[in-house]
Design a protein around this motif. Structure first.
Motif, PDB file in Angstrom:
ATOM      1  N   GLU A  63       0.820  -1.213   0.000  1.00 46.53           N
ATOM      2  CA  GLU A  63       0.000   0.000   0.000  1.00 46.53           C
ATOM      3  C   GLU A  63       0.854   1.264   0.000  1.00 46.53           C
ATOM      4  O   GLU A  63       0.475   2.286  -0.577  1.00 46.53           O
ATOM      5  N   LYS A  98      -3.077  -4.570   1.318  1.00 48.45           N
ATOM      6  CA  LYS A  98      -3.441  -3.813   0.127  1.00 48.45           C
ATOM      7  C   LYS A  98      -2.211  -3.685  -0.773  1.00 48.45           C
ATOM      8  O   LYS A  98      -1.098  -3.447  -0.293  1.00 48.45           O
ATOM      9  N   GLN A 100      -0.468  -2.619  -4.891  1.00 50.57           N
ATOM     10  CA  GLN A 100      -0.479  -1.884  -6.150  1.00 50.57           C
ATOM     11  C   GLN A 100       0.357  -2.676  -7.161  1.00 50.57           C
ATOM     12  O   GLN A 100       1.205  -3.487  -6.773  1.00 50.57           O
ATOM     13  N   TRP A 165      -1.621  -0.111 -11.956  1.00 45.29           N
ATOM     14  CA  TRP A 165      -2.791   0.082 -11.100  1.00 45.29           C
ATOM     15  C   TRP A 165      -2.269   0.535  -9.747  1.00 45.29           C
ATOM     16  O   TRP A 165      -1.674  -0.250  -9.012  1.00 45.29           O
ATOM     17  N   THR A 166      -2.458   1.811  -9.452  1.00 45.18           N
ATOM     18  CA  THR A 166      -1.847   2.396  -8.255  1.00 45.18           C
ATOM     19  C   THR A 166      -2.866   2.728  -7.174  1.00 45.18           C
ATOM     20  O   THR A 166      -2.495   3.314  -6.154  1.00 45.18           O
ATOM     21  N   GLU A 167      -4.123   2.364  -7.380  1.00 48.02           N
ATOM     22  CA  GLU A 167      -5.109   2.474  -6.300  1.00 48.02           C
ATOM     23  C   GLU A 167      -5.053   1.172  -5.500  1.00 48.02           C
ATOM     24  O   GLU A 167      -5.296   0.096  -6.056  1.00 48.02           O
ATOM     25  N   PRO A 168      -4.694   1.221  -4.202  1.00 47.34           N
ATOM     26  CA  PRO A 168      -4.484  -0.018  -3.441  1.00 47.34           C
ATOM     27  C   PRO A 168      -5.672  -0.974  -3.511  1.00 47.34           C
ATOM     28  O   PRO A 168      -6.832  -0.573  -3.355  1.00 47.34           O
ATOM     29  N   VAL A 169      -5.364  -2.239  -3.786  1.00 44.31           N
ATOM     30  CA  VAL A 169      -6.363  -3.305  -3.892  1.00 44.31           C
ATOM     31  C   VAL A 169      -6.236  -4.194  -2.658  1.00 44.31           C
ATOM     32  O   VAL A 169      -5.143  -4.700  -2.363  1.00 44.31           O
ATOM     33  N   GLU A 170      -7.339  -4.377  -1.957  1.00 51.54           N
ATOM     34  CA  GLU A 170      -7.300  -5.191  -0.738  1.00 51.54           C
ATOM     35  C   GLU A 170      -7.376  -6.675  -1.084  1.00 51.54           C
ATOM     36  O   GLU A 170      -8.263  -7.116  -1.823  1.00 51.54           O
ATOM     37  N   GLN A 179      -9.075  -8.054 -10.097  1.00 48.86           N
ATOM     38  CA  GLN A 179      -8.638  -6.742 -10.585  1.00 48.86           C
ATOM     39  C   GLN A 179      -8.192  -6.854 -12.037  1.00 48.86           C
ATOM     40  O   GLN A 179      -7.459  -7.782 -12.401  1.00 48.86           O
ATOM     41  N   ASP A 222       6.197   4.899 -14.688  1.00 46.63           N
ATOM     42  CA  ASP A 222       4.819   5.273 -14.992  1.00 46.63           C
ATOM     43  C   ASP A 222       4.570   5.449 -16.485  1.00 46.63           C
ATOM     44  O   ASP A 222       3.560   6.018 -16.891  1.00 46.63           O
TER      45      ASP A 222
END
Length: 368
Positions: A63, A98, A100, A165-170, A179, A222
């Protein structure tokens, strides 16, 4: 009622045990992380991932953006898991938390790319605990007296895709997490065709030196570019083809040079060259854009010099202009053809085409 509850509990316990056993054997149970990938960031707006992509590497960060590991999968021989529209990368060994993701993909595994004969996209991979910025990709170049050059050894570049994908995935071990990550193709194919209008029979591909100049060999984490180093690309293939009908000059009259006559008349020729480059950017300052240059090495005349991203973006239709920025249009396109028509060592006009679209655009310099 108590007996029913006892029976229900027993059934649930057996089901959980069965699922655990199945997970150990086949990974069929819906637990862990399931990653899917799409490559619909193209002008077709269709998911071409199963047809185009043959290998993926997922770099996993926590995260806080610290590197924790990677997972890889690639097609090999008749075993082609990525070719299935139902392909998922199933990851079961991540601790609860979480995460990324950064993704690099190609048509073949990274190890195969490194052992291939052509120029290579070399990765700088992070060490455990490193931030995302530690990941980068560099296209191999050679230093010459005239600067840096991509030496292709007659081979095209390996195709490179990038995703993030830089929005944290739980992720939890007790339930599945799904995802999807979208990919962008960074490598461009550019086919150049040369025609001579006054006497098409005189065209000779050996008489022309072609190059693309840019600053695009170093790709950051990026997918932005470090443009600090100028680089030269040359064609990885050059050849000629012949017309099927007798040649005519710029006024439409048959070419009558007896030394080039056949039974059907003098036949014209076309010169072809194939380039592959890394990602192409369009800048606010046109002087920073890539250029395509073609020089007649017999006369020393530079017969073509064009702003490459500006020329390619002229294929944008009105609808595309409403939907995409110029940069997004360039990022979505990947297979271009440029037909240059020369008249006495000067550029008369050019037809710009893209393989997946059903149209071409004619562009003509203001002065001839």
């Amino acid at each position: 009622m108590n007996k029913l509850r006892t029976l229900l509990c027993l059934l649930l316990t057996l089901l959980a045990a069965s699922c655990a056993q199945m997970h150990e054997d086949t990974d069929d149970c819906p637990v862990g992380l399931y990653l899917t990938f799409t490559y619909d960031y193209n002008l077709e707006r269709a998911d071409l991932f199963p047809d185009h992509v043959g290998a993926v590497t997922v770099y996993i960060f926590d995260e806080a953006g610290r590197y924790v590991g990677k997972r890889e999968e690639a097609n090999a021989g008749d075993w082609r898991p990525l070719a299935s529209p139902l392909y998922q990368m199933h990851i079961t060994d991540l601790p609860d938390g979480k995460y990324q993701f950064l993704v690099l993909a190609g048509q073949k595994s990274y190890d195969e790319q490194l052992t291939g004969p052509g120029p290579k996209f070399v990765r700088t991979e992070p060490a455990l605990g490193d931030p995302m910025t530690a990941l980068s990709v560099r296209l191999e170049t050679s230093a010459t007296d005239a600067g840096h050059e991509v030496v292709n050894h007659g081979q095209p570049l390996d195709t490179l895709w990038h995703g993030m994908w830089t929005e944290p995935v739980e992720v939890k071990s007790t339930r599945p997490t799904y995802q999807n990550i979208s990919l962008v193709r960074d490598t461009k194919k550019i086919n150049v065709v040369l025609r001579e209008l006054d006497d098409p029979t005189t065209m000779d591909v050996r008489h022309y030196d072609m190059r693309i100049d840019d600053h695009n060999t170093q790709i950051r984490w990026d997918n932005s570019l470090d443009e600090s180093m100028a680089v030269k690309y040359t064609p990885h293939a050059m050849w000629e083809t012949y017309d099927r009908t007798p040649a005519t000059d710029g006024s439409g009259n048959p070419v009558a040079d007896a030394t080039r006559q056949t039974d059907e008349g003098a036949v014209g020729k076309m010169a072809h060259a194939d380039f592959m480059t890394s990602r192409i950017l369009i800048h606010d300052n046109a002087a920073d854009d890539a250029t395509l240059s073609i020089t007649n090495n017999q006369t020393g005349v530079e017969v073509v010099r064009v702003n490459l991203p500006d020329l390619l973006s002229r294929l944008t239709t009105w609808e595309d202009a409403q939907r995409y920025s110029k940069q997004e249009f360039l990022d979505r396109g990947y297979d271009y053809r440029l037909d240059f028509f020369l008249k006495n060592d000067r550029l008369a006009y050019v037809y710009i085409r893209i393989s997946v679209l059903g149209w071409a655009v004619r562009w003509q310099p203001v002065e001839l």
